[in-house]
Write a protein that holds these residues in place. Sequence first.
Motif, PDB file in Angstrom:
ATOM      1  N   TYR A  26       0.899  -1.194   0.130  1.00 48.07           N
ATOM      2  CA  TYR A  26       0.011   0.043  -0.036  1.00 48.07           C
ATOM      3  C   TYR A  26       0.856   1.147  -0.030  1.00 48.07           C
ATOM      4  O   TYR A  26       0.387   2.299   0.577  1.00 48.07           O
ATOM      5  CB  TYR A  26      -0.841   0.105   1.203  1.00 48.07           C
ATOM      6  CG  TYR A  26      -1.964  -1.106   0.965  1.00 48.07           C
ATOM      7  CD1 TYR A  26      -3.032  -1.095   0.288  1.00 48.07           C
ATOM      8  CD2 TYR A  26      -1.769  -2.339   1.736  1.00 48.07           C
ATOM      9  CE1 TYR A  26      -4.022  -2.073   0.099  1.00 48.07           C
ATOM     10  CE2 TYR A  26      -2.841  -3.482   1.638  1.00 48.07           C
ATOM     11  CZ  TYR A  26      -3.639  -3.164   0.998  1.00 48.07           C
ATOM     12  OH  TYR A  26      -4.690  -4.223   1.041  1.00 48.07           O
ATOM     13  N   LYS A  60      -3.899   0.092  -5.500  1.00 53.89           N
ATOM     14  CA  LYS A  60      -5.171   0.515  -5.125  1.00 53.89           C
ATOM     15  C   LYS A  60      -4.782   1.397  -3.670  1.00 53.89           C
ATOM     16  O   LYS A  60      -6.152   1.805  -3.403  1.00 53.89           O
ATOM     17  CB  LYS A  60      -5.714  -0.881  -4.294  1.00 53.89           C
ATOM     18  CG  LYS A  60      -6.161  -1.847  -5.479  1.00 53.89           C
ATOM     19  CD  LYS A  60      -6.786  -3.102  -4.836  1.00 53.89           C
ATOM     20  CE  LYS A  60      -7.265  -4.064  -6.004  1.00 53.89           C
ATOM     21  NZ  LYS A  60      -7.804  -5.278  -5.446  1.00 53.89           N
ATOM     22  N   ALA A  61      -3.786   1.914  -3.440  1.00 57.34           N
ATOM     23  CA  ALA A  61      -3.729   2.906  -2.136  1.00 57.34           C
ATOM     24  C   ALA A  61      -2.845   3.975  -2.766  1.00 57.34           C
ATOM     25  O   ALA A  61      -1.799   3.804  -3.687  1.00 57.34           O
ATOM     26  CB  ALA A  61      -2.859   2.250  -1.178  1.00 57.34           C
ATOM     27  N   ASN A 109      -5.199   8.093  -5.162  1.00 54.20           N
ATOM     28  CA  ASN A 109      -6.358   7.177  -5.938  1.00 54.20           C
ATOM     29  C   ASN A 109      -6.630   6.067  -4.808  1.00 54.20           C
ATOM     30  O   ASN A 109      -7.462   5.169  -5.420  1.00 54.20           O
ATOM     31  CB  ASN A 109      -5.130   6.546  -6.809  1.00 54.20           C
ATOM     32  CG  ASN A 109      -3.953   6.072  -6.232  1.00 54.20           C
ATOM     33  OD1 ASN A 109      -3.168   6.798  -5.546  1.00 54.20           O
ATOM     34  ND2 ASN A 109      -3.638   4.778  -6.152  1.00 54.20           N
ATOM     35  N   GLY A 110      -6.654   6.104  -3.574  1.00 54.84           N
ATOM     36  CA  GLY A 110      -7.246   5.130  -2.781  1.00 54.84           C
ATOM     37  C   GLY A 110      -6.715   5.459  -1.245  1.00 54.84           C
ATOM     38  O   GLY A 110      -6.514   6.550  -1.122  1.00 54.84           O
ATOM     39  N   SER A 131     -12.999   5.673  -4.458  1.00 55.72           N
ATOM     40  CA  SER A 131     -12.602   4.847  -3.335  1.00 55.72           C
ATOM     41  C   SER A 131     -11.495   5.365  -2.257  1.00 55.72           C
ATOM     42  O   SER A 131     -11.096   4.722  -1.478  1.00 55.72           O
ATOM     43  CB  SER A 131     -11.668   3.605  -4.130  1.00 55.72           C
ATOM     44  OG  SER A 131     -10.505   4.011  -4.818  1.00 55.72           O
ATOM     45  N   ALA A 132     -10.951   6.524  -2.505  1.00 57.29           N
ATOM     46  CA  ALA A 132     -10.206   7.402  -1.818  1.00 57.29           C
ATOM     47  C   ALA A 132     -10.638   7.409  -0.309  1.00 57.29           C
ATOM     48  O   ALA A 132     -11.653   7.663  -0.074  1.00 57.29           O
ATOM     49  CB  ALA A 132      -9.581   8.610  -2.089  1.00 57.29           C
ATOM     50  N   ASP A 189     -12.831   6.084 -10.117  1.00 56.18           N
ATOM     51  CA  ASP A 189     -11.393   5.495  -9.962  1.00 56.18           C
ATOM     52  C   ASP A 189     -10.742   5.419 -11.346  1.00 56.18           C
ATOM     53  O   ASP A 189      -9.648   5.697 -11.342  1.00 56.18           O
ATOM     54  CB  ASP A 189     -11.421   4.116  -9.363  1.00 56.18           C
ATOM     55  CG  ASP A 189     -11.896   4.158  -8.091  1.00 56.18           C
ATOM     56  OD1 ASP A 189     -12.374   5.135  -7.544  1.00 56.18           O
ATOM     57  OD2 ASP A 189     -11.703   3.134  -7.134  1.00 56.18           O
TER      58      ASP A 189
END
Length: 264
Positions: A26, A60-61, A109-110, A131-132, A189
Motif C-alpha cells: 500500500y 489500490k492505495a 487514488n485510494g 475509493s479514496a 477511480d
Amino acid sequence: MTTEDVLKRADADGVRTLTLDRPSAYNSLTVELKEQLLAALREAADDPAVRAVLLTGAGKAFCAGQDLKEHVGMLRSGDEAPLRTVGDHYNPIVTTITEMPKPVVAAVNGPAAGAGAAFAYAADLRLAASSATFLMAFANVGLGPDSAASWTLQRLVGQGRAMELMMLARTVDSAEALRIGLVSEVVADDELATRAHAVAAKLAAGPTAAYARIKSTVRGAAESTLREALAAEETAQAELGATADHTEAVEAFVDKRTPHFRGK
C-alpha cells in the motif's frame, strides 16, 4: 544507499508525475521510499522543464503512511534511525512540497493514512478517486501528528474537525472529504489519472511565476497580520506586474486570444 526503485517518474506536458511504487505494501513509507521521494521532489523543484508536479500512488492505495514492519524491526534492533525520521525525511519532504515555486497536485487514488495523508494535505490541490479514504492514524500507534498534519489539516477543515479526526482516528471517505473541503474534486477511480494529469497540465501551461507567489502569499497570510498580508500582496503584485507573463496576458486579453505563458 538504495537498492530498489520504489518511485516512478514520468514527464509529459510540463508535468513531472511521481508515483509511490510499493503497491503490495500500500505504498507504505520505508527509508528507501522516503529518500527517493525527497530526492525526486528536490530534483523537480530545481528542473526548469518541470512546471507542475503530480503525486500519486501505484495500485489500490495512495500511501498507507510509515511502513510499521520496517519501523518496529529497526526499533527492536536498537537502531535509533526511526526516531529521527521526522527530521530526516518527513519535514524535508513536506517543506519541499510546500515551498517549491511550482504547483503540486495530489491524485489520491485510494487509502491515504498517516504521513501519506499528510503529504496530500501539503499539496496545493487534491483530487480523489471515489475509493479514496483519509485516516489520521497517529493516535492508533500512540503518536502525535507529523508531516505538518497539525498545520495543514486544521487550515483545510477547521480546528475542531481536525482535532476530531486526529484524536478519534476516524476514516473519511471521498464523499465526506469533498463535503468538508479536504479535496477539491472526486472522480471515478478509472478516470482519476487522466483528470489529475489534465489539471496538472493546465497549471503547467499557466503563469507559473504567479502560481509561486500565490503559494507563498496564501501560506504566509495564514500566520500573519492583515497589514503583513497586504504588504506581501503589494510586493508580489509589483514583481509580477513586471513579468513577461503579465504583459502577455493583458495583451492577449486585448487581442482576444489565448495567452502563452513562459513562467517569466
